[in-house]
Design an enzyme around this catalytic site. Structure first.
Site, short mmCIF file in Angstrom:
data_model
loop_
_atom_site.label_atom_id
_atom_site.label_comp_id
_atom_site.label_asym_id
_atom_site.label_seq_id
_atom_site.Cartn_x
_atom_site.Cartn_y
_atom_site.Cartn_z
NE ARG A 233 54.89 27.06 46.75
CZ ARG A 233 54.88 27.12 48.07
NH1 ARG A 233 55.77 26.44 48.77
NH2 ARG A 233 54.01 27.89 48.70
CD GLU A 262 53.67 19.37 47.05
OE1 GLU A 262 52.76 19.78 47.81
OE2 GLU A 262 54.83 19.77 47.13
CG HIS A 281 55.18 20.86 50.53
ND1 HIS A 281 54.93 21.32 49.27
CD2 HIS A 281 55.46 21.98 51.27
CE1 HIS A 281 55.04 22.64 49.24
NE2 HIS A 281 55.37 23.06 50.44
#
Length: 319
Positions: A233, A262, A281
């Site tokens: 994370r 993000e 991601h």
């Protein structure tokens, strides 16, 4: 009709998972509008029977007006963005999909190690810009990989790394000693892992307990020139400390797949460093992993509809 609201952009987008939902006659509402703080969930939560969660947080505010909601299911593994106590207080089971994307994430970790070891992104940029910058890299065989978090993903990565001829050391709060013995993994303290590893790959949960796990102090404990991979994370890594360590040479490279926000703001100096590699991601973004995760979510919703409790329910004992 069963109404499923999802904040995951990939859940049931296509393929067998979408076909399964169509066959079951469920209504699927996708709330993945990145311009809205909740993705648009608040406009539909009142009709939702099941909420399938992507990266949009589930908070007490999310649950307001959720009069029909019967369960919250994570489209993935990490549930640090789900307020499980709030869900429990509301009588809502919370499920996730452990191990469904472990192969995908572990394979990306290997890919990122190769990218840094052989300067693949830099070589690509050189050739496509008309240059011919040949840089001497290094092989992964014979190097030491430190895995921080030897869960499903970490274990798969350990097997892959051993197959490449790497020495594997690991740290985990609840070490699986039997796995470590079987696969030649040496369990160590975090300090020891950082001190001996040529590559350090992070596979821990997010949240306050692991916030800035890799900071100036811990990065300073790494071997000079070692490389860091974050597939966990965003909050697990202090980007200021990473940028400083890249500049000083303490870090020989960094590969990052997860960010606090993000998409991230690329104004931060780490994004302009020549030895930094970034992915959006996408650790779990393979057709196989997305299909596995989606099928597990559908399986758990089906279990709820049949009056059962899925084995993957995280808070079943507290309900």
């Amino acid at each position: 009709m069963t109404v499923v609201v999802t904040t995951s952009p990939g859940f049931a987008k296509q393929g067998p998972v979408a076909e399964l939902i169509a066959e079951k006659g469920w209504e699927l509402i996708r709330c993945a509008d990145t311009s809205l703080p909740d993705g648009g969930v608040s406009a539909h939560i009142g009709r939702a029977d099941y909420l399938v969660v992507g990266l949009v947080p589930v908070t007490p505010a999310t649950l307001e007006g959720a009069s029909n909601l019967k369960a919250v299911l994570k489209h993935g593994v990490g549930v640090d963005n789900i307020d499980i106590p709030a869900c429990t207080a509301a009588g809502l089971p919370v499920c996730n999909t452990p191990a469904a994307n472990a192969d995908a994430v572990a394979e990306l970790a290997v890919g990122l190690m190769f990218s840094m070891a052989r300067f693949i992104p830099q070589g690509h940029a050189s050739v496509t810009s008309g240059g011919w910058d040949r840089r001497v890299g290094s092989q992964l065989g014979g190097k030491t990989l430190g895995i921080v978090g030897l869960g499903n993903i970490g274990k798969r990565l350990a097997k892959l790394a051993r197959g490449l001829g790497m020495t594997v050391v690991a740290n985990d709060m609840y070490p699986d000693e039997a796995f470590a013995r079987e696969h030649g993994v040496t369990m160590m303290s975090l300090d020891e892992v950082l001190a001996v590893s040529d590559y350090v790959s992070l596979h821990v949960f997010g949240g306050k307990d692991n916030a800035a796990l890799m900071n100036r102090e811990t990065i300073g404990q790494m071997k000079p020139g070692a490389r860091l991979i974050n597939l966990a994370r965003g909050e697990v890594v202090d980007l200021d400390a990473v940028a400083e360590a890249l500049e000083s040479g303490q870090l020989g490279g960094v590969a990052i797949d997860a960010y606090v926000s993000e998409p991230p703001s690329t104004d931060h100096p780490v994004f302009s460093h020549a030895n930094a590699v970034f992915t959006p991601h996408s650790g779990a973004d393979t057709r196989e992993a997305v299909e596995n995760v989606g099928k597990m979510v559908i399986e758990d919703i089906s279990t709820f509809l049949e009056g059962g409790m899925p084995q993957r329910c995280l808070n079943a004992r507290d309900l």
